[in-house]
Design a protein around this motif. Structure first.
Motif, PDB file in Angstrom:
ATOM      1  N   VAL A 243     -11.115   2.015  -2.055  1.00  0.00           N
ATOM      2  CA  VAL A 243      -9.668   1.646  -2.079  1.00  0.00           C
ATOM      3  C   VAL A 243      -9.127   1.330  -3.234  1.00  0.00           C
ATOM      4  CG1 VAL A 243      -8.232  -0.113  -1.191  1.00  0.00           C
ATOM      5  CG2 VAL A 243     -10.192   0.806   0.168  1.00  0.00           C
ATOM      6  N   CYS A 244      -8.137   1.941  -3.528  1.00  0.00           N
ATOM      7  CA  CYS A 244      -7.349   1.646  -4.736  1.00  0.00           C
ATOM      8  C   CYS A 244      -5.792   1.068  -4.541  1.00  0.00           C
ATOM      9  CB  CYS A 244      -6.834   2.884  -5.492  1.00  0.00           C
ATOM     10  SG  CYS A 244      -8.442   3.472  -6.466  1.00  0.00           S
ATOM     11  N   LEU A 245      -5.325   0.033  -5.315  1.00  0.00           N
ATOM     12  CA  LEU A 245      -4.169  -0.727  -4.692  1.00  0.00           C
ATOM     13  C   LEU A 245      -3.373  -0.765  -6.019  1.00  0.00           C
ATOM     14  CD1 LEU A 245      -5.600  -3.410  -2.530  1.00  0.00           C
ATOM     15  CD2 LEU A 245      -4.312  -1.403  -1.802  1.00  0.00           C
ATOM     16  N   PHE A 246      -2.080  -0.880  -6.107  1.00  0.00           N
ATOM     17  CA  PHE A 246      -1.096  -0.836  -7.254  1.00  0.00           C
ATOM     18  C   PHE A 246       0.214  -1.287  -6.842  1.00  0.00           C
ATOM     19  CE2 PHE A 246       2.278   1.004  -9.806  1.00  0.00           C
ATOM     20  CZ  PHE A 246       2.060   0.334 -10.973  1.00  0.00           C
ATOM     21  N   ASP A 247       0.477  -2.125  -7.523  1.00  0.00           N
ATOM     22  CA  ASP A 247       1.955  -2.748  -7.586  1.00  0.00           C
ATOM     23  C   ASP A 247       2.714  -2.924  -8.843  1.00  0.00           C
ATOM     24  OD1 ASP A 247       4.029  -4.880  -7.156  1.00  0.00           O
ATOM     25  OD2 ASP A 247       3.844  -4.421  -5.404  1.00  0.00           O
ATOM     26  N   GLN A 248       3.986  -2.314  -8.966  1.00  0.00           N
ATOM     27  CA  GLN A 248       4.427  -2.423 -10.320  1.00  0.00           C
ATOM     28  C   GLN A 248       4.744  -4.132 -10.918  1.00  0.00           C
ATOM     29  OE1 GLN A 248       5.531   0.398 -11.832  1.00  0.00           O
ATOM     30  NE2 GLN A 248       6.156  -1.150 -13.480  1.00  0.00           N
ATOM     31  N   ASN A 249       4.666  -4.880  -9.806  1.00  0.00           N
ATOM     32  CA  ASN A 249       4.828  -6.183 -10.422  1.00  0.00           C
ATOM     33  C   ASN A 249       3.330  -7.075 -10.776  1.00  0.00           C
ATOM     34  OD1 ASN A 249       7.698  -6.238 -10.267  1.00  0.00           O
ATOM     35  ND2 ASN A 249       7.707  -6.124  -8.176  1.00  0.00           N
ATOM     36  N   TRP A 250       2.430  -6.465 -10.225  1.00  0.00           N
ATOM     37  CA  TRP A 250       0.973  -7.297 -10.024  1.00  0.00           C
ATOM     38  C   TRP A 250       0.964  -7.696 -11.718  1.00  0.00           C
ATOM     39  CZ3 TRP A 250      -2.440  -4.348  -6.332  1.00  0.00           C
ATOM     40  CH2 TRP A 250      -2.016  -4.802  -5.122  1.00  0.00           C
ATOM     41  N   HIS A 251       0.057  -8.724 -12.129  1.00  0.00           N
ATOM     42  CA  HIS A 251      -0.163  -9.345 -13.252  1.00  0.00           C
ATOM     43  C   HIS A 251      -1.481  -8.815 -13.686  1.00  0.00           C
ATOM     44  CE1 HIS A 251      -1.326 -12.275 -16.265  1.00  0.00           C
ATOM     45  NE2 HIS A 251      -0.184 -12.828 -16.145  1.00  0.00           N
ATOM     46  N   GLN A 252      -1.573  -8.265 -14.842  1.00  0.00           N
ATOM     47  CA  GLN A 252      -3.141  -7.351 -15.224  1.00  0.00           C
ATOM     48  C   GLN A 252      -4.297  -8.585 -15.279  1.00  0.00           C
ATOM     49  OE1 GLN A 252      -3.554  -6.000 -19.203  1.00  0.00           O
ATOM     50  NE2 GLN A 252      -1.483  -5.527 -19.121  1.00  0.00           N
ATOM     51  N   GLY A 253      -3.856  -9.892 -15.503  1.00  0.00           N
ATOM     52  CA  GLY A 253      -4.902 -10.911 -15.831  1.00  0.00           C
ATOM     53  C   GLY A 253      -5.591 -11.382 -14.427  1.00  0.00           C
ATOM     54  N   VAL A 254      -4.930 -10.711 -13.483  1.00  0.00           N
ATOM     55  CA  VAL A 254      -5.401 -11.421 -12.156  1.00  0.00           C
ATOM     56  C   VAL A 254      -5.992 -10.262 -11.006  1.00  0.00           C
ATOM     57  CG1 VAL A 254      -4.860 -13.013  -9.964  1.00  0.00           C
ATOM     58  CG2 VAL A 254      -3.555 -13.389 -12.405  1.00  0.00           C
TER      59      VAL A 254
ATOM     60  N   PRO B 246     -15.834  -0.793  -2.009  1.00  0.00           N
ATOM     61  CA  PRO B 246     -15.497  -1.000  -3.298  1.00  0.00           C
ATOM     62  C   PRO B 246     -13.720  -0.717  -3.573  1.00  0.00           C
ATOM     63  CG  PRO B 246     -17.133   0.748  -3.052  1.00  0.00           C
ATOM     64  CD  PRO B 246     -16.831   0.448  -1.764  1.00  0.00           C
ATOM     65  N   VAL B 247     -13.203  -1.788  -4.431  1.00  0.00           N
ATOM     66  CA  VAL B 247     -11.645  -1.642  -4.431  1.00  0.00           C
ATOM     67  C   VAL B 247     -11.449  -1.779  -5.925  1.00  0.00           C
ATOM     68  CG1 VAL B 247      -9.759  -3.244  -4.231  1.00  0.00           C
ATOM     69  CG2 VAL B 247     -11.642  -3.020  -2.226  1.00  0.00           C
ATOM     70  N   ILE B 248     -10.334  -1.050  -6.366  1.00  0.00           N
ATOM     71  CA  ILE B 248      -9.860  -1.091  -7.498  1.00  0.00           C
ATOM     72  C   ILE B 248      -8.227  -1.684  -7.355  1.00  0.00           C
ATOM     73  CG2 ILE B 248      -9.281   0.019  -9.584  1.00  0.00           C
ATOM     74  CD1 ILE B 248     -11.338   2.048  -9.032  1.00  0.00           C
ATOM     75  N   ALA B 249      -7.932  -2.685  -8.157  1.00  0.00           N
ATOM     76  CA  ALA B 249      -6.429  -3.148  -8.246  1.00  0.00           C
ATOM     77  C   ALA B 249      -5.787  -2.926  -9.523  1.00  0.00           C
ATOM     78  CB  ALA B 249      -6.670  -4.662  -7.829  1.00  0.00           C
ATOM     79  N   PHE B 250      -4.918  -2.288  -9.451  1.00  0.00           N
ATOM     80  CA  PHE B 250      -4.095  -1.983 -10.621  1.00  0.00           C
ATOM     81  C   PHE B 250      -2.794  -2.568 -11.030  1.00  0.00           C
ATOM     82  CE2 PHE B 250      -6.688   2.143  -9.675  1.00  0.00           C
ATOM     83  CZ  PHE B 250      -6.994   2.240 -11.245  1.00  0.00           C
ATOM     84  N   ALA B 251      -2.682  -2.656 -12.572  1.00  0.00           N
ATOM     85  CA  ALA B 251      -1.439  -3.344 -12.663  1.00  0.00           C
ATOM     86  C   ALA B 251      -0.635  -2.790 -13.952  1.00  0.00           C
ATOM     87  CB  ALA B 251      -1.631  -4.901 -13.122  1.00  0.00           C
ATOM     88  N   PRO B 252       0.574  -2.588 -14.079  1.00  0.00           N
ATOM     89  CA  PRO B 252       1.255  -2.066 -15.104  1.00  0.00           C
ATOM     90  C   PRO B 252       0.591  -2.628 -16.683  1.00  0.00           C
ATOM     91  CG  PRO B 252       2.757  -2.730 -13.822  1.00  0.00           C
ATOM     92  CD  PRO B 252       1.677  -3.457 -13.321  1.00  0.00           C
ATOM     93  N   ALA B 253       0.412  -1.692 -17.608  1.00  0.00           N
ATOM     94  CA  ALA B 253       0.152  -2.250 -18.846  1.00  0.00           C
ATOM     95  C   ALA B 253       0.902  -1.621 -20.058  1.00  0.00           C
ATOM     96  CB  ALA B 253      -1.630  -1.516 -19.209  1.00  0.00           C
ATOM     97  N   GLY B 254       2.320  -0.914 -19.672  1.00  0.00           N
ATOM     98  CA  GLY B 254       2.989  -0.701 -20.603  1.00  0.00           C
ATOM     99  C   GLY B 254       2.670   0.890 -20.973  1.00  0.00           C
ATOM    100  N   LYS B 255       3.688   1.428 -21.581  1.00  0.00           N
ATOM    101  CA  LYS B 255       3.573   2.881 -22.376  1.00  0.00           C
ATOM    102  C   LYS B 255       2.944   3.901 -21.075  1.00  0.00           C
ATOM    103  CE  LYS B 255       2.926   1.122 -27.133  1.00  0.00           C
ATOM    104  NZ  LYS B 255       1.964   1.372 -27.942  1.00  0.00           N
TER     105      LYS B 255
ATOM    106  N   PRO C 240      -3.834  11.174  -7.934  1.00  0.00           N
ATOM    107  CA  PRO C 240      -5.044  11.780  -8.082  1.00  0.00           C
ATOM    108  C   PRO C 240      -6.459  10.875  -8.162  1.00  0.00           C
ATOM    109  CG  PRO C 240      -3.711  12.442  -9.944  1.00  0.00           C
ATOM    110  CD  PRO C 240      -2.912  11.464  -8.944  1.00  0.00           C
ATOM    111  N   PHE C 241      -6.092   9.903  -9.088  1.00  0.00           N
ATOM    112  CA  PHE C 241      -7.553   9.079  -9.453  1.00  0.00           C
ATOM    113  C   PHE C 241      -7.730   8.232  -8.012  1.00  0.00           C
ATOM    114  CE2 PHE C 241      -9.350   4.801  -9.957  1.00  0.00           C
ATOM    115  CZ  PHE C 241     -10.254   5.386 -10.848  1.00  0.00           C
ATOM    116  N   ALA C 242      -6.870   7.905  -7.368  1.00  0.00           N
ATOM    117  CA  ALA C 242      -7.207   7.144  -6.020  1.00  0.00           C
ATOM    118  C   ALA C 242      -7.868   8.462  -5.083  1.00  0.00           C
ATOM    119  CB  ALA C 242      -5.847   6.763  -5.346  1.00  0.00           C
TER     120      ALA C 242
END
Length: 580
Positions: free
Chosen positions: A362-373, A388-397, A448-450
Motif C-alpha cells: 500500500v502506498c499513500l500520499f497527501d500534498q499536506n503531509w509532514h515528512q517528519g511524521v 507493507p505500507v509506504i507513506a509519502f510527503a512532499p520534499a520540494g523540487k 507507477p511506483f505505487a
C-alpha cells in the motif's frame, strides 16, 4: 490494538523445543522461553562478560588504528549523526566516550531532515568543513554515503563509518567501516543498532589503549564504559531492532543503571517529563515514552536539541530541553492524528478496507503531509492492514519522500532493490533494512511506483501468511493473575522486538465498561473462576460501541497498576472481540 471490523485469530504460540533445564524455573515461564527459541540457560544470561568480542567485527582493527592516531595527534573530530533516537544516542555515546579517552576537540553535526536529508551527503560535508575537521565519524549512517564520503576525501578529511543498515552493491571509500551487516562479517549478530555499533567500537578502542598504557601516560582514569549503557539501551529499543541475546544484554544493563539512579541528567529529565519512575523503568518505557520524545526533535525541528539534552551535565538545563522535547512530541501527536484521519479517508476511497480490493503493498500520499511524521503513519496503517505500507510527503523540487514499514516475511529493502533493478529510473535513492526503509522519488513517478511496489510485494506473498494472528502464550489461571507473577514476568527477561512480551488470552464476563480519555476502554472483567480483575484497552476505535459488551474474548498482557500507593494486577488488552 483492536480496530473495528478487523478480525484476528488467536493462536497458541508454538514451542521450538521441548525442555529447558533451569532449576526452579516457573513452568509457565519455561514454556514462554521455549516459544521464543531459548534452548539453554546461557540464552538468558544478561551479564556483560558474556558479550562477544568487539574484535570479531570486520574493519575494527582499521577503525581503532585511526581513532588511536586521532587521539595521539589531538585531531579535530566531527561526529555526523542520524536524526532519529538511534542516531542521537549514537552521537552521545561517541562524544562522551571519546572524551573519556582524552579527546579534546570533538563536536557533532546532525542533518536537518528538511534541508539536507539523511546521511553524510556532499552538502553535509560542506557544513562540516566549516569546523576544519581532520576526521569525520558517521554514527547510524554512512554505509550508503558514496558521494558524501568522496566529497570528504577530496577535501582531505578522513572518514570512519559506523553503521548497522544493510549495505548496497557499492561500499563508500571510507578509511574504515564497521558494520555487522557487511558481507562475511564474523560478528555473531547483525541486529546491533547504530548505538550498539559505536559502543562496540569504543570497547575495542579502550582495549587497545589499555595495551599501550595510554591512560596511565595521560593521567586519565581507566574509563568505565558501562556509564554509557543508558544511551545504548534507549537507542537500541527506540530503533526497534531485534532484541537478540546481545541486545537484550545491552538493554538490560542500561536499564539497571537507570533504575539505580546512574543515568545521565538528560535521560533522567526525559524520564521525568514522560511521567515515569526511573526505579521501575522497563524496555517498553524506553520505546513508547522516552524514544518518541527524543525522536520528536528530529521529526519536527532539529535533532541537535535532543543530542544536547543527552549530552548536558546540568540537570536544570536537561529539564528545560526535555520539556521542549515533550512539547514537540505533543505537536507530533496532533499532526499524526490528523494525518491518520486523512489516510483512512484515502483508504476508503481506494476501497482498501475491503480486503478483496486491498493492494499487497500500500502506498499513500497527501500534498499536506509532514515528512517528519510519515514513518509513524506508515507504521500505524501497517498495523491496521497487515500489509507493507509506504507513506509519502512532499520534499520540494518535484520530489516526494517515502517512509516504509513492513511485516514479517517481507524484507522491505529487498523489495525496493527489486524495484530499482526492474525500473532503474523510478527511485532517486533508498536505504533501510528488513522492516523499515526510506526513499525519494519524483512526484510524477508516484503512480507507477505505487503499481511497482504492489507488484513486487505481491511476488513475495506466496510464502507469507497475511491473516492477522495473535500468538498467545496460553490462558492464565487465578494463581497467575497476581502482582507477584506479573513482577516475575517483568523481571525474567528483557522483552521487545523479536523477543515479545508474553501475551495471554481468555474468555471473560464484562462486569463494567466505561470510556476514559475519550479513546480508551476501561473494563472490569470476571474470569470463569469468578475472579474480578481490572483491564484497559488503549486507543479503541469508536469506544462507545463497546459499552454494551456483556462477554468477550481478549488477548492481553499482565500488568501492575500503581495508584495512591496501592499495587493491583491489571490486564492491558491488545485485542478484544464480542462473544454473542
Amino acid at each position: 490494538m483492536y480496530h473495528q471490523g478487523i478480525k484476528k485469530t488467536i493462536l497458541q504460540r508454538p514451542l521450538t523445543h521441548k525442555h529447558l533445564s533451569i532449576e526452579g524455573l516457573h513452568p509457565l515461564l519455561e514454556r514462554i522461553f521455549l516459544a521464543r527459541g531459548v534452548t539453554a540457560p546461557d540464552d538468558l544470561d544478561r551479564s556483560l562478560v558474556k558479550l562477544p568480542s568487539p574484535w570479531l567485527l570486520s574493519g575494527i582493527e582499521m577503525m581503532v588504528a585511526y581513532l588511536v592516531s586521532a587521539l595521539e595527534q589531538e585531531q579535530k573530530i566531527v561526529i555526523v549523526a542520524d536524526f532519529d533516537a538511534d542516531g542521537a544516542t549514537s552521537c552521545a555515546v561517541a562524544i562522551k566516550g571519546l572524551r573519556l579517552f582524552g579527546a579534546k576537540r570533538v563536536s557533532f553535526v546532525v542533518p536537518n531532515r528538511f534541508e539536507y536529508g539523511y546521511g553524510l551527503t556532499p552538502e553535509i560535508v560542506e557544513l562540516v568543513k566549516l569546523e576544519n575537521p581532520d576526521l569525520i565519524i558517521t554514527v547510524d549512517n554512512g554505509i550508503s554515503s558514496i558521494d558524501g564520503v568522496n566529497a570528504a576525501k577530496q577535501a582531505g578529511i578522513k572518514v570512519l563509518v559506523t553503521d548497522h543498515h544493510l549495505p548496497g552493491h557499492e561500499l563508500p571509500a571510507a578509511d574504515a567501516i564497521v558494520n555487522p551487516n557487511l558481507p562475511d562479517d564474523k560478528f555473531p549478530s547483525g541486529a546491533l543498532a547504530g548505538v550498539g555499533v559505536m559502543f562496540y567500537c569504543l570497547l575495542a578502542l579502550r582495549s587497545r589503549l589499555r595495551e599501550t598504557g595510554w591512560f596511565q601516560a595521560k593521567g586519565l582514569p581507566d574509563p568505565n564504559l558501562g556509564q554509557l549503557l543508558d544511551y545504548v539501551a534507549l537507542g537500541t529499543v527506540a530503533d526497534v531492532v531485534e532484541l537478540d541475546r546481545i541486545n537484550r544484554t545491552l538493554v538490560h544493563q542500561g536499564l539497571l543503571r537507570i533504575r539505580m539512579g546512574k543515568a545521565h541528567p538528560g535521560m533522567h529529565a526525559l524520564i521525568e517529563v514522560a511521567g515515569r519512575k526511573a526505579s521501575g523503568l522497563n524496555a517498553a518505557d524506553l520505546g513508547f515514552a522516552l524514544g518518541p520524545r527524543l525522536n520528536a526533535a528530529g521529526r519536527l525541528d532539529d535533532m541537535s536539541l535532543g543530542i544536547q539534552c543527552l549530552l548536558t551535565d546540568d540537570p536544570e538545563e536537561a529539564r528545560q530541553m526535555a520539556l521542549q522535547l515533550d512539547d514537540l512530541n505533543n505537536g507530533r501527536k496532533e499532526i499524526e492524528g490528523q494525518m491518520k484521519h486523512e489516510a483512512m479517508a484515502l483508504l476508503h476511497e481506494m476501497r482498501a478496507l475491503d480486503e478483496s480490493h486491498l493492494p499487497a503493498g500500500v502506498c499513500l500520499f497527501d500534498q499536506n503531509w509532514h515528512q517528519g511524521v510519515i514513518g509513524i503513519l506508515a507504521s500505524r496503517i501497517k498495523d491496521r492492514l497487515h500489509r507493507p505500507v509506504i507513506a509519502f510527503a512532499p520534499a520540494g523540487k518535484d520530489q516526494i519522500k517515502g517512509s516504509a514499514r513492513s511485516i514479517p516475511g517481507v524484507h522491505i529493502r529487498d523489495v525496493l532493490s527489486d524495484i530499482a533493478a526492474a525500473h532503474p529510473n523510478l527511485l532517486s535513492k533508498f536505504g533501510g533494512h528488513a522492516m523499515a526503509a526510506g526513499m525519494s522519488i519524483a512526484m510524477h513517478d508516484y503512480p507507477p511506483f505505487a503499481l511497482a511496489f504492489d507488484e513486487m510485494v505481491r511476488k513475495r506473498l506466496d510464502t507469507v501468511d497475511l491473516e492477522q494472528k495473535i500468538l498467545s502464550d496460553g490462558e492464565l489461571g487465578e494463581r497467575e493473575m497476581t502482582v507477584e507473577f506479573a513482577e516475575l514476568l517483568q523481571s525474567a527477561a528483557t522483552w521487545g522486538q523479536g523477543f515479545p512480551e508474553p501475551i495471554f488470552h481468555g474468555l471473560f464476563e464484562v462486569v463494567q465498561a466505561s470510556i476514559v480519555g475519550q479513546k480508551h476502554l476501561k473494563l472490569v472483567l470476571r474470569n470463569p473462576g469468578g475472579l474480578l480483575i481490572d483491564a484497559i484497552a488503549f486507543f479503541i476505535d469508536h469506544p462507545e460501541k463497546w459499552l454494551g459488551l456483556r462477554s468477550c474474548r481478549a488477548a492481553y498482557k499482565l500488568d501492575i497498576n500503581e495508584f495512591r500507593g496501592n499495587r493491583n494486577v491489571q490486564l492491558i488488552v491488545h485485542y478484544i472481540e464480542k462473544i454473542a
